[in-house]
Design a protein around this motif. Sequence first.
Motif, PDB file in Angstrom:
ATOM      1  N   ALA A 139       1.882   1.662  -5.329  1.00  0.00           N
ATOM      2  CA  ALA A 139       1.426   2.310  -6.559  1.00  0.00           C
ATOM      3  C   ALA A 139       1.895   3.761  -6.618  1.00  0.00           C
ATOM      4  O   ALA A 139       2.328   4.240  -7.675  1.00  0.00           O
ATOM      5  CB  ALA A 139      -0.099   2.239  -6.661  1.00  0.00           C
ATOM      6  N   LEU A 140       1.815   4.468  -5.504  1.00  0.00           N
ATOM      7  CA  LEU A 140       2.261   5.861  -5.468  1.00  0.00           C
ATOM      8  C   LEU A 140       3.769   5.942  -5.695  1.00  0.00           C
ATOM      9  O   LEU A 140       4.241   6.782  -6.475  1.00  0.00           O
ATOM     10  CB  LEU A 140       1.862   6.519  -4.144  1.00  0.00           C
ATOM     11  N   SER A 141       4.531   5.076  -5.066  1.00  0.00           N
ATOM     12  CA  SER A 141       5.975   5.052  -5.267  1.00  0.00           C
ATOM     13  C   SER A 141       6.314   4.801  -6.740  1.00  0.00           C
ATOM     14  O   SER A 141       7.171   5.473  -7.315  1.00  0.00           O
ATOM     15  CB  SER A 141       6.613   3.964  -4.398  1.00  0.00           C
ATOM     16  N   ASN A 142       5.610   3.867  -7.348  1.00  0.00           N
ATOM     17  CA  ASN A 142       5.846   3.551  -8.753  1.00  0.00           C
ATOM     18  C   ASN A 142       5.510   4.744  -9.653  1.00  0.00           C
ATOM     19  O   ASN A 142       6.264   5.074 -10.567  1.00  0.00           O
ATOM     20  CB  ASN A 142       5.037   2.322  -9.156  1.00  0.00           C
ATOM     21  N   GLY A 143       4.393   5.393  -9.395  1.00  0.00           N
ATOM     22  CA  GLY A 143       3.994   6.549 -10.193  1.00  0.00           C
ATOM     23  C   GLY A 143       4.973   7.706 -10.055  1.00  0.00           C
ATOM     24  O   GLY A 143       5.344   8.347 -11.049  1.00  0.00           O
ATOM     25  N   LEU A 144       5.382   7.974  -8.831  1.00  0.00           N
ATOM     26  CA  LEU A 144       6.348   9.057  -8.600  1.00  0.00           C
ATOM     27  C   LEU A 144       7.685   8.753  -9.263  1.00  0.00           C
ATOM     28  O   LEU A 144       8.300   9.625  -9.885  1.00  0.00           O
ATOM     29  CB  LEU A 144       6.530   9.283  -7.095  1.00  0.00           C
ATOM     30  N   THR A 145       8.138   7.517  -9.146  1.00  0.00           N
ATOM     31  CA  THR A 145       9.405   7.117  -9.761  1.00  0.00           C
ATOM     32  C   THR A 145       9.321   7.227 -11.277  1.00  0.00           C
ATOM     33  O   THR A 145      10.244   7.735 -11.924  1.00  0.00           O
ATOM     34  CB  THR A 145       9.780   5.690  -9.329  1.00  0.00           C
ATOM     35  N   GLY A 146       8.198   6.795 -11.846  1.00  0.00           N
ATOM     36  CA  GLY A 146       8.000   6.892 -13.288  1.00  0.00           C
ATOM     37  C   GLY A 146       7.998   8.322 -13.789  1.00  0.00           C
ATOM     38  O   GLY A 146       8.365   8.598 -14.932  1.00  0.00           O
ATOM     39  N   ALA A 202      -3.823  10.857  -6.153  1.00  0.00           N
ATOM     40  CA  ALA A 202      -5.162  10.602  -6.692  1.00  0.00           C
ATOM     41  C   ALA A 202      -5.134   9.438  -7.669  1.00  0.00           C
ATOM     42  O   ALA A 202      -6.021   8.569  -7.656  1.00  0.00           O
ATOM     43  CB  ALA A 202      -5.710  11.856  -7.363  1.00  0.00           C
ATOM     44  N   ASP A 203      -4.112   9.400  -8.515  1.00  0.00           N
ATOM     45  CA  ASP A 203      -3.979   8.297  -9.467  1.00  0.00           C
ATOM     46  C   ASP A 203      -3.784   6.973  -8.734  1.00  0.00           C
ATOM     47  O   ASP A 203      -4.426   5.970  -9.058  1.00  0.00           O
ATOM     48  CB  ASP A 203      -2.813   8.555 -10.424  1.00  0.00           C
ATOM     49  N   ALA A 204      -2.916   6.949  -7.736  1.00  0.00           N
ATOM     50  CA  ALA A 204      -2.669   5.726  -6.971  1.00  0.00           C
ATOM     51  C   ALA A 204      -3.922   5.282  -6.220  1.00  0.00           C
ATOM     52  O   ALA A 204      -4.227   4.090  -6.163  1.00  0.00           O
ATOM     53  CB  ALA A 204      -1.510   5.935  -6.001  1.00  0.00           C
ATOM     54  N   ALA A 205      -4.670   6.241  -5.665  1.00  0.00           N
ATOM     55  CA  ALA A 205      -5.889   5.906  -4.913  1.00  0.00           C
ATOM     56  C   ALA A 205      -6.938   5.256  -5.815  1.00  0.00           C
ATOM     57  O   ALA A 205      -7.685   4.392  -5.366  1.00  0.00           O
ATOM     58  CB  ALA A 205      -6.460   7.154  -4.241  1.00  0.00           C
ATOM     59  N   GLN A 206      -6.984   5.664  -7.069  1.00  0.00           N
ATOM     60  CA  GLN A 206      -7.956   5.089  -8.002  1.00  0.00           C
ATOM     61  C   GLN A 206      -7.480   3.810  -8.643  1.00  0.00           C
ATOM     62  O   GLN A 206      -8.286   2.949  -8.968  1.00  0.00           O
ATOM     63  CB  GLN A 206      -8.285   6.085  -9.111  1.00  0.00           C
ATOM     64  N   ASN A 207      -6.182   3.673  -8.843  1.00  0.00           N
ATOM     65  CA  ASN A 207      -5.693   2.614  -9.713  1.00  0.00           C
ATOM     66  C   ASN A 207      -4.856   1.522  -9.080  1.00  0.00           C
ATOM     67  O   ASN A 207      -4.495   0.571  -9.773  1.00  0.00           O
ATOM     68  CB  ASN A 207      -4.915   3.246 -10.871  1.00  0.00           C
ATOM     69  N   CYS A 208      -4.535   1.608  -7.782  1.00  0.00           N
ATOM     70  CA  CYS A 208      -3.800   0.480  -7.216  1.00  0.00           C
ATOM     71  C   CYS A 208      -4.712  -0.750  -7.252  1.00  0.00           C
ATOM     72  O   CYS A 208      -5.941  -0.626  -7.240  1.00  0.00           O
ATOM     73  CB  CYS A 208      -3.282   0.792  -5.808  1.00  0.00           C
ATOM     74  N   PRO A 209      -4.155  -1.950  -7.354  1.00  0.00           N
ATOM     75  CA  PRO A 209      -4.977  -3.141  -7.488  1.00  0.00           C
ATOM     76  C   PRO A 209      -6.002  -3.350  -6.366  1.00  0.00           C
ATOM     77  O   PRO A 209      -7.104  -3.832  -6.620  1.00  0.00           O
ATOM     78  CB  PRO A 209      -3.949  -4.280  -7.533  1.00  0.00           C
ATOM     79  N   VAL A 210      -5.666  -2.967  -5.140  1.00  0.00           N
ATOM     80  CA  VAL A 210      -6.644  -3.125  -4.055  1.00  0.00           C
ATOM     81  C   VAL A 210      -7.795  -2.138  -4.242  1.00  0.00           C
ATOM     82  O   VAL A 210      -8.959  -2.490  -4.062  1.00  0.00           O
ATOM     83  CB  VAL A 210      -5.981  -3.000  -2.670  1.00  0.00           C
ATOM     84  N   SER A 211      -7.501  -0.897  -4.638  1.00  0.00           N
ATOM     85  CA  SER A 211      -8.577   0.060  -4.941  1.00  0.00           C
ATOM     86  C   SER A 211      -9.478  -0.488  -6.041  1.00  0.00           C
ATOM     87  O   SER A 211     -10.702  -0.372  -5.973  1.00  0.00           O
ATOM     88  CB  SER A 211      -8.004   1.410  -5.375  1.00  0.00           C
ATOM     89  N   GLN A 212      -8.868  -1.076  -7.055  1.00  0.00           N
ATOM     90  CA  GLN A 212      -9.641  -1.654  -8.155  1.00  0.00           C
ATOM     91  C   GLN A 212     -10.558  -2.763  -7.643  1.00  0.00           C
ATOM     92  O   GLN A 212     -11.712  -2.865  -8.066  1.00  0.00           O
ATOM     93  CB  GLN A 212      -8.708  -2.189  -9.242  1.00  0.00           C
ATOM     94  N   ALA A 213     -10.064  -3.588  -6.731  1.00  0.00           N
ATOM     95  CA  ALA A 213     -10.866  -4.678  -6.179  1.00  0.00           C
ATOM     96  C   ALA A 213     -11.999  -4.168  -5.291  1.00  0.00           C
ATOM     97  O   ALA A 213     -13.008  -4.848  -5.113  1.00  0.00           O
ATOM     98  CB  ALA A 213      -9.975  -5.636  -5.394  1.00  0.00           C
ATOM     99  N   LEU A 214     -11.840  -2.964  -4.741  1.00  0.00           N
ATOM    100  CA  LEU A 214     -12.826  -2.404  -3.805  1.00  0.00           C
ATOM    101  C   LEU A 214     -13.658  -1.293  -4.440  1.00  0.00           C
ATOM    102  O   LEU A 214     -14.179  -0.439  -3.735  1.00  0.00           O
ATOM    103  CB  LEU A 214     -12.097  -1.869  -2.563  1.00  0.00           C
TER     104      LEU A 214
END
Length: 141
Positions: free
Chosen positions: A64-71, A117-129
Motif C-alpha cells: 500500500a505504501l509503495s502504491n501511494g508513493l508511486t501514485g 500514515a495513509d498506508a497504515a490506515q488503509n491497507c486491506p489488512v489494516s482495514q480487516a484489523l
Amino acid sequence: MATTRTAHTVWNGTLQEGAGAVTFDSSGIGEYPVSWAARAEEPGGRTSPEELIAAAHSSCFSMALSNGLTGAGTPPSRLTTKAAVDFQPGTGITGIHLTVEGEVPGIDQAAFDAAAADAAQNCPVSQALKGTTITHEATLA
C-alpha cells in the motif's frame, strides 16, 4: 478480479499441551508448526497466529505504501517494514506497531510520514484489523 486464498490448520490435543501445523494451500509454500507455547512463551521453532498476522500486515502495508508513493510521483527504491503484534494471554491481541524504513528519492520526511500514515490506515489488512490499535513509525534511509 477477486481472489480467495486458503490455508488450513490441523491441531492435535489440548490447547496447552497440543500442537498443530498450518499449511499454506494457495501458494504451496509449506507447512509450519504452531503451538500455544509459540504464542504465549518462546517460539521454539514454531509459529503463531500473531506471527502470521505480522507477516500479512507488513507485506500489505509495504504494498500500500509503495502504491501511494508511486501514485504521488515518488516511487520507492526500497521499503523495509516490520510489524510487531502484541499478544496478551487471556486478553488477545492488544496492538500492532508497524515500523518502516524507506529509500524514496525526491521525498522529504513529512511526505513520507503522510504516505505511511495513509498506508497504515488503509491497507486491506489494516482495514480487516480495525478493532486493534495500529501505530506506525516511518524513517527515510
